[in-house]
Design an enzyme around this catalytic site. Structure first.
Site, PDB file in Angstrom:
ATOM      1  N   HIS A 129      29.481  45.822  36.905  1.00  0.00           N
ATOM      2  CA  HIS A 129      28.942  44.515  37.297  1.00  0.00           C
ATOM      3  C   HIS A 129      29.822  43.362  36.834  1.00  0.00           C
ATOM      4  O   HIS A 129      30.225  43.301  35.678  1.00  0.00           O
ATOM      5  CB  HIS A 129      27.556  44.246  36.679  1.00  0.00           C
ATOM      6  CG  HIS A 129      26.699  45.437  36.478  1.00  0.00           C
ATOM      7  ND1 HIS A 129      25.913  45.953  37.470  1.00  0.00           N
ATOM      8  CD2 HIS A 129      26.504  46.230  35.397  1.00  0.00           C
ATOM      9  CE1 HIS A 129      25.258  47.009  37.004  1.00  0.00           C
ATOM     10  NE2 HIS A 129      25.603  47.194  35.760  1.00  0.00           N
ATOM     11  N   TYR A 153      46.142  35.395  31.941  1.00  0.00           N
ATOM     12  CA  TYR A 153      47.018  34.263  32.280  1.00  0.00           C
ATOM     13  C   TYR A 153      46.919  33.192  31.214  1.00  0.00           C
ATOM     14  O   TYR A 153      45.817  32.704  30.902  1.00  0.00           O
ATOM     15  CB  TYR A 153      46.615  33.704  33.654  1.00  0.00           C
ATOM     16  CG  TYR A 153      47.500  32.604  34.189  1.00  0.00           C
ATOM     17  CD1 TYR A 153      48.874  32.758  34.260  1.00  0.00           C
ATOM     18  CD2 TYR A 153      46.947  31.418  34.650  1.00  0.00           C
ATOM     19  CE1 TYR A 153      49.682  31.748  34.770  1.00  0.00           C
ATOM     20  CE2 TYR A 153      47.744  30.405  35.167  1.00  0.00           C
ATOM     21  CZ  TYR A 153      49.115  30.578  35.217  1.00  0.00           C
ATOM     22  OH  TYR A 153      49.913  29.579  35.718  1.00  0.00           O
TER      23      TYR A 153
END
Length: 199
Positions: A129, A153
């Protein structure tokens, strides 16, 4: 003309043992290879050089491009996947997004609202999920809890997250890459991982 070509492709597939629930809404590339005993639901696009193994079920409203799908996989409604491999006996979706570079070894579960990108995921590993797994290498038989994020990132570069075999990664965990979590690790819910976790 496109409609006529699509009808020809669909007729050929159905003659070879593929079930197409609604041929009028099945858009299948001439380059696609689809084995017998597959079921293709309504509103499915199979584009490029897809290879789909026998017994695969695609429920519907799917967008697939240059994807390899192993035998007996089940793609629930709303799956998007491109330039990736889905190993045998895997269950994907509903509403999962498998981006380029995803490689599932098989017997995997990628559930609702899970996004993967350049993720190599070992056999039997599940992410059921609401997770993002980008630039990740995950071992076998690991459970990725709800809301887990690989923080890949830093604003300038992308970094890799490594997770070992048989891990339990608790809900709402953030793994700040570059990072490594060893095998047989248990990570509690809500944890932010910023340094290596040993086996």
């Amino acid at each position: 003309m496109e409609t006529q070509i699509r009808e020809q492709v669909n007729r050929k597939l159905m003659a070879a043992g593929v079930t197409i629930v609604d041929p009028a809404t099945a858009y299948v590339s001439e380059q696609a290879e689809i084995a017998a005993d597959c079921v293709i639901g309504p509103n499915v696009q199979i584009l490029g050089k897809c290879r789909i193994g026998e017994g695969v079920v695609i429920e519907g409203t799917a967008w697939l491009k240059d994807v390899e799908i192993g035998p007996r996989c089940h793609l629930k409604i709303g799956v998007r996947a491109e330039e990736c491999r889905i190993g045998e006996d895997s269950e994907i979706g509903p509403f999962a997004n498998l981006r380029a570079g995803t490689d599932l070894e098989g017997h995997n579960r990628i559930g609702n609202f899970v996004e993967t990108k350049k993720a190599k995921i070992g056999r039997g590993t599940k992410a059921s999920h609401l997770s993002y797994l980008g630039d990740a290498i995950i071992g076998r038989d690991t459970n990725v809890g709800c809301g887990v994020i690989t923080v890949n990132y830093d604003g300038y570069d992308k970094h890799v997250t490594q997770i070992g075999d048989r891990c339990m990664i608790g809900c709402d965990t953030q793994l700040v890459a570059p990072i490594k979590v060893g095998s047989d690790a248990y990570v509690a819910s809500g944890t932010t991982i910023v340094r290596e976790v040993q086996d």
